[in-house]
Every structure is written in C-alpha cells, then in structure tokens.
Design an enzyme around this catalytic site. Structure first.
Site, PDB file in Angstrom:
ATOM      1  N   GLU A 237     107.192  65.395 -46.880  1.00 35.71           N
ATOM      2  CA  GLU A 237     105.592  65.356 -46.494  1.00 35.71           C
ATOM      3  C   GLU A 237     105.301  63.986 -47.170  1.00 35.71           C
ATOM      4  O   GLU A 237     105.885  64.107 -48.731  1.00 35.71           O
ATOM      5  CB  GLU A 237     104.816  66.090 -46.764  1.00 35.71           C
TER       6      GLU A 237
ATOM      7  N   VAL B 274     102.305  76.561 -38.877  1.00 34.94           N
ATOM      8  CA  VAL B 274     101.278  76.285 -40.022  1.00 34.94           C
ATOM      9  C   VAL B 274     101.812  77.107 -41.157  1.00 34.94           C
ATOM     10  O   VAL B 274     101.113  77.687 -42.158  1.00 34.94           O
ATOM     11  CB  VAL B 274      99.931  76.678 -39.661  1.00 34.94           C
ATOM     12  N   ALA B 275     103.037  77.245 -41.453  1.00 37.41           N
ATOM     13  CA  ALA B 275     103.703  78.033 -42.432  1.00 37.41           C
ATOM     14  C   ALA B 275     104.184  77.113 -43.507  1.00 37.41           C
ATOM     15  O   ALA B 275     103.443  76.718 -44.467  1.00 37.41           O
ATOM     16  CB  ALA B 275     104.887  78.845 -41.852  1.00 37.41           C
ATOM     17  N   ARG B 276     105.720  76.754 -43.462  1.00 36.08           N
ATOM     18  CA  ARG B 276     106.016  75.915 -44.336  1.00 36.08           C
ATOM     19  C   ARG B 276     106.936  74.669 -43.576  1.00 36.08           C
ATOM     20  O   ARG B 276     107.477  75.250 -42.529  1.00 36.08           O
ATOM     21  CB  ARG B 276     106.826  76.325 -45.449  1.00 36.08           C
TER      22      ARG B 276
ATOM     23  N   ASP C  12     101.216  71.144 -39.212  1.00 39.16           N
ATOM     24  CA  ASP C  12     100.701  70.485 -40.305  1.00 39.16           C
ATOM     25  C   ASP C  12     101.505  70.557 -41.624  1.00 39.16           C
ATOM     26  O   ASP C  12     101.089  70.323 -42.797  1.00 39.16           O
ATOM     27  CB  ASP C  12      99.264  70.890 -40.765  1.00 39.16           C
TER      28      ASP C  12
ATOM     29  N   HIS D 122      99.081  68.324 -44.112  1.00 36.16           N
ATOM     30  CA  HIS D 122      99.035  69.389 -44.871  1.00 36.16           C
ATOM     31  C   HIS D 122      97.724  69.736 -45.580  1.00 36.16           C
ATOM     32  O   HIS D 122      97.513  69.665 -46.969  1.00 36.16           O
ATOM     33  CB  HIS D 122     100.229  69.746 -45.700  1.00 36.16           C
TER      34      HIS D 122
ATOM     35  N   GLY E 223      95.182  71.937 -44.132  1.00 35.41           N
ATOM     36  CA  GLY E 223      94.240  73.055 -43.335  1.00 35.41           C
ATOM     37  C   GLY E 223      93.293  73.529 -44.351  1.00 35.41           C
ATOM     38  O   GLY E 223      92.181  74.142 -43.810  1.00 35.41           O
TER      39      GLY E 223
END
Length: 155
Positions: A99, A68-70, A94, A118, A120
């Site tokens: 993307e 869930v970082a990058r 995510d 992405h 969240g």
C-alpha cells in the site's frame, strides 16, 4: 480464533470445517481475519476456481470476493488471473499486500475490480466514536478501573 457452534447456531450461522469447503459452497465470500502465517496467501487460484457462480437458489450470480481483512491473505496475482479468466466475477478490497498500490499493479487493469484506500474507519462517525471511547477509557483509568472497551496490553 473461530466461532463456537454454541454461538453460531442460535444466529442461524453454519460453520464449515475448512476454508476450502467455504469456497466450494459460497458464491460470495468476505474476508475478515487476521494476517498470520496460517492465513498468508490463504485464498489462491485453486480456492477461487472452486467458488460456485450459482447461488443456493439456483440463480446465476457469479462469484465474488471481498477483502477487508489484511493484504496478503488473498493472493493478488491469483485474484487478477481469476478476474481476467472470468472464474471470479468481482473482487473488492481496501487492503493490499503493498500500500499504496503501484501504478502497474495487475489488479488495476482487471474487470470487476473495485479498490479503495485502506481508510474504512475514516468516516466522521467512526472518528467521533473513537474519540468518545478514548475519553471514556481515560476517565476509567483515572478512576482506578480497567476500561470496558478492549485495551491492548491489559490482561
């Protein structure tokens, strides 16, 4: 930036000297770091192969990675290969290098893969909280104060 042992110890957190040691020790890893030249493709096939599939209590639990970082921190091709080989039990993310994911992305056909867009922070509660923080920051600036919550570019 890394947590200081003075901060971690009272919380019962064990700091490890390297990402390699973390992956050799933990069956469940969640990524929460910035994408930098040092973290790009930090998690590759070798690290995933080192993850134990047994917890510290001896229970077989598999090996699990959450990002869930990058996008770009986990090598997505290596993750897909590890999922297909069974060396990684599950991967949830995510964030992705590209993307949105293209329809032919190798992760999309993998067992144990869970992917979400992405978004969240796009809950109603998060948006309400952001609105309140923005209003408080504007009021602080109008009052001649530096906002309490972090403001990018303010020293």
């Amino acid at each position: 930036p890394h947590a200081a042992s003075e901060t971690a110890s009272p919380l019962g957190v064990t700091l490890l000297p390297s990402a390699e040691e973390l992956f050799c020790t933990c069956s469940h890893v969640s990524l929460h770091c910035a994408l930098t030249p040092q973290t790009r493709l930090l998690v590759g096939g070798e690290m995933l192969e080192r993850m134990p599939a047994v917890g510290p209590d001896g229970a077989a639990c598999g090996s699990h990675l959450i990002n869930v970082a990058r996008g770009g921190i986990a090598d997505e091709a290596a993750v897909a290969a590890a999922l297909h080989a069974g060396t990684l039990t599950s991967y949830a993310s995510d964030v992705f290098d590209q993307e949105p994911l293209p329809a032919d992305h190798p992760l999309l056909g993998c067992p144990g893969f869970i992917g979400t867009p992405h978004i969240g922070g796009a809950t109603r509660e998060a948006q309400d909280r952001v609105g309140l923080q923005i209003a408080a920051a504007v009021l602080a600036v109008l009052d001649g104060r530096v906002p309490e919550d972090g403001v990018v570019g303010v020293a």
